[in-house]
Each structure stands twice: as C-alpha cells, then as structure tokens.
Motif scaffolding. Sequence first.
Motif, PDB file in Angstrom:
ATOM      1  N   UNK A  65       0.822  -1.212   0.000  1.00 40.92           N
ATOM      2  CA  UNK A  65       0.000   0.000   0.000  1.00 40.92           C
ATOM      3  C   UNK A  65       0.852   1.256   0.000  1.00 40.92           C
ATOM      4  N   UNK A  66       1.898   1.258   0.818  1.00 33.38           N
ATOM      5  CA  UNK A  66       2.806   2.411   0.850  1.00 33.38           C
ATOM      6  C   UNK A  66       3.525   2.573  -0.488  1.00 33.38           C
ATOM      7  N   UNK A  67       3.918   1.455  -1.087  1.00 34.46           N
ATOM      8  CA  UNK A  67       4.598   1.522  -2.377  1.00 34.46           C
ATOM      9  C   UNK A  67       3.676   2.123  -3.439  1.00 34.46           C
ATOM     10  N   UNK A  68       2.420   1.696  -3.436  1.00 34.51           N
ATOM     11  CA  UNK A  68       1.464   2.248  -4.401  1.00 34.51           C
ATOM     12  C   UNK A  68       1.300   3.756  -4.202  1.00 34.51           C
ATOM     13  N   UNK A  69       1.303   4.183  -2.940  1.00 36.32           N
ATOM     14  CA  UNK A  69       1.084   5.597  -2.631  1.00 36.32           C
ATOM     15  C   UNK A  69       2.328   6.453  -2.843  1.00 36.32           C
ATOM     16  N   UNK A  70       3.499   5.968  -2.409  1.00 33.57           N
ATOM     17  CA  UNK A  70       4.712   6.795  -2.407  1.00 33.57           C
ATOM     18  C   UNK A  70       5.792   6.343  -3.385  1.00 33.57           C
ATOM     19  N   UNK A  71       5.735   5.099  -3.835  1.00 31.48           N
ATOM     20  CA  UNK A  71       6.775   4.568  -4.700  1.00 31.48           C
ATOM     21  C   UNK A  71       7.993   4.130  -3.904  1.00 31.48           C
ATOM     22  N   UNK A  72       9.070   3.875  -4.624  1.00 27.77           N
ATOM     23  CA  UNK A  72      10.324   3.464  -3.988  1.00 27.77           C
ATOM     24  C   UNK A  72      11.046   4.700  -3.457  1.00 27.77           C
ATOM     25  N   UNK A  73      11.928   4.482  -2.510  1.00 26.36           N
ATOM     26  CA  UNK A  73      12.743   5.547  -1.951  1.00 26.36           C
ATOM     27  C   UNK A  73      14.005   5.665  -2.805  1.00 26.36           C
ATOM     28  N   UNK A  74      14.336   6.880  -3.169  1.00 28.23           N
ATOM     29  CA  UNK A  74      15.528   7.129  -3.970  1.00 28.23           C
ATOM     30  C   UNK A  74      16.689   7.505  -3.055  1.00 28.23           C
ATOM     31  N   UNK A  75      17.766   6.726  -3.127  1.00 19.66           N
ATOM     32  CA  UNK A  75      18.947   6.960  -2.312  1.00 19.66           C
ATOM     33  C   UNK A  75      20.134   7.079  -3.260  1.00 19.66           C
ATOM     34  N   UNK A  76      20.905   8.155  -3.119  1.00 18.19           N
ATOM     35  CA  UNK A  76      22.060   8.373  -3.998  1.00 18.19           C
ATOM     36  C   UNK A  76      22.974   7.156  -4.015  1.00 18.19           C
ATOM     37  N   UNK A  77      23.320   6.697  -5.200  1.00 21.50           N
ATOM     38  CA  UNK A  77      24.251   5.591  -5.344  1.00 21.50           C
ATOM     39  C   UNK A  77      23.663   4.222  -5.086  1.00 21.50           C
ATOM     40  N   UNK A  78      22.368   4.131  -4.899  1.00 22.53           N
ATOM     41  CA  UNK A  78      21.687   2.865  -4.598  1.00 22.53           C
ATOM     42  C   UNK A  78      20.587   2.617  -5.602  1.00 22.53           C
ATOM     43  N   UNK A  79      20.227   1.356  -5.718  1.00 22.79           N
ATOM     44  CA  UNK A  79      19.003   1.015  -6.440  1.00 22.79           C
ATOM     45  C   UNK A  79      17.847   1.556  -5.596  1.00 22.79           C
ATOM     46  N   UNK A  80      16.697   1.809  -6.206  1.00 14.99           N
ATOM     47  CA  UNK A  80      15.559   2.248  -5.386  1.00 14.99           C
ATOM     48  C   UNK A  80      15.307   1.265  -4.243  1.00 14.99           C
ATOM     49  N   UNK A  81      14.944   1.811  -3.095  1.00 12.33           N
ATOM     50  CA  UNK A  81      14.755   1.011  -1.891  1.00 12.33           C
ATOM     51  C   UNK A  81      13.274   0.946  -1.519  1.00 12.33           C
TER      52      UNK A  81
END
Length: 177
Positions: free
Chosen positions: A101-117
Amino acid sequence: MSKGAVVADERLDAAWVRSWCEQADTALAELMQSFRSRHGFAPGRNTVVLATEEGHKATEQLVELTPIPSDLTTMYWVIDEASMPDVDSGYFIHSASTVAGHFRQYGAVQIDGEEPAVVFAGDGGGHLFALAGSGQVWRSTSASWFDQFDLAAAGLQEFFEGLTRRIGSQLRTPDGH
C-alpha cells in the motif's frame, strides 16, 4: 551512520530469522514483565507476528508489484510484522500488505548511489527504514519518504541484531533507558 559502500556479506537466511523471532519473543516477554514497575504504566502490545498463509500471499503480491530485495522476501516468509512500541521510542516492521500500500502511494525511496529502496519499517519518531537491492538498510533523517536516508545497517540481519541489543539494553538498565 553515514552513507557508505558497505554491502551485506550474505543474504538473509530463513532459519536465522526464525531463531531471531524466538530470541526476540523471549526478550520482549522478559521486558514486559518488568515494564510496569520500571515505567509506572502498562506496556503496549510488543510482539513479533509469524507469517501466515495470508502473509505469504501478500508477499507474493508485493513481489508482483515491484522487484523487492530477496532478503525482504525471506523476512516476510517468516515474519508477518512486528510491533515493539516500548523498545526505545518504538520499532515497527510493516506487513507485506502495508508495504504494498505504501509503495502504491509513495513509490520506492531514492537513495544516492543505490538502487531504489523499499520502505519496510518505521520507528516511533516517524523515521522510515528502507531496504535497497544491495541488501543495505537505510533510515530516513526525518519523518519523510522524500528526505535524505542514511545507512543504518549493512543488511537485515544486522538490523535485527540491533533490535535485539536495544531490547537487551532496556533489560539491563533500571529505568529501561
């Protein structure tokens, strides 16, 4: 911790997670026995909920929704969720359906130098914990999905070991802090 290139050495093992659940349940039960005398009020519900068939289905749906790190799949195959409101300021591992549900609402977290979390947990202060494809666990610096995230643990096993230490430290101190 600050950002760094620490990578989890090994992937999370389901047997290790089951063992951690047993240890956490024992430590939480001990903490709850002395909680009222230490703090003057009753504790909340502090528990690690083991995965059920419904939880497994929610995990499969989460995997279909987004590519999640394999360690998160392993964790959700053993743990449905955890609620530890009385450990420090509180720690909460979200269920797979909540994460979806959170993913649908907010998506993945973007962290510099990382794949989306993928955000999988939070603390009582509103900070979020996200697991990246590298296996590293990141903690938000504020109660936001969109601010900076700092490295919190090299992997989920280290994250869980940290929770165990926090429970243990409250058992060793007279006031629980």
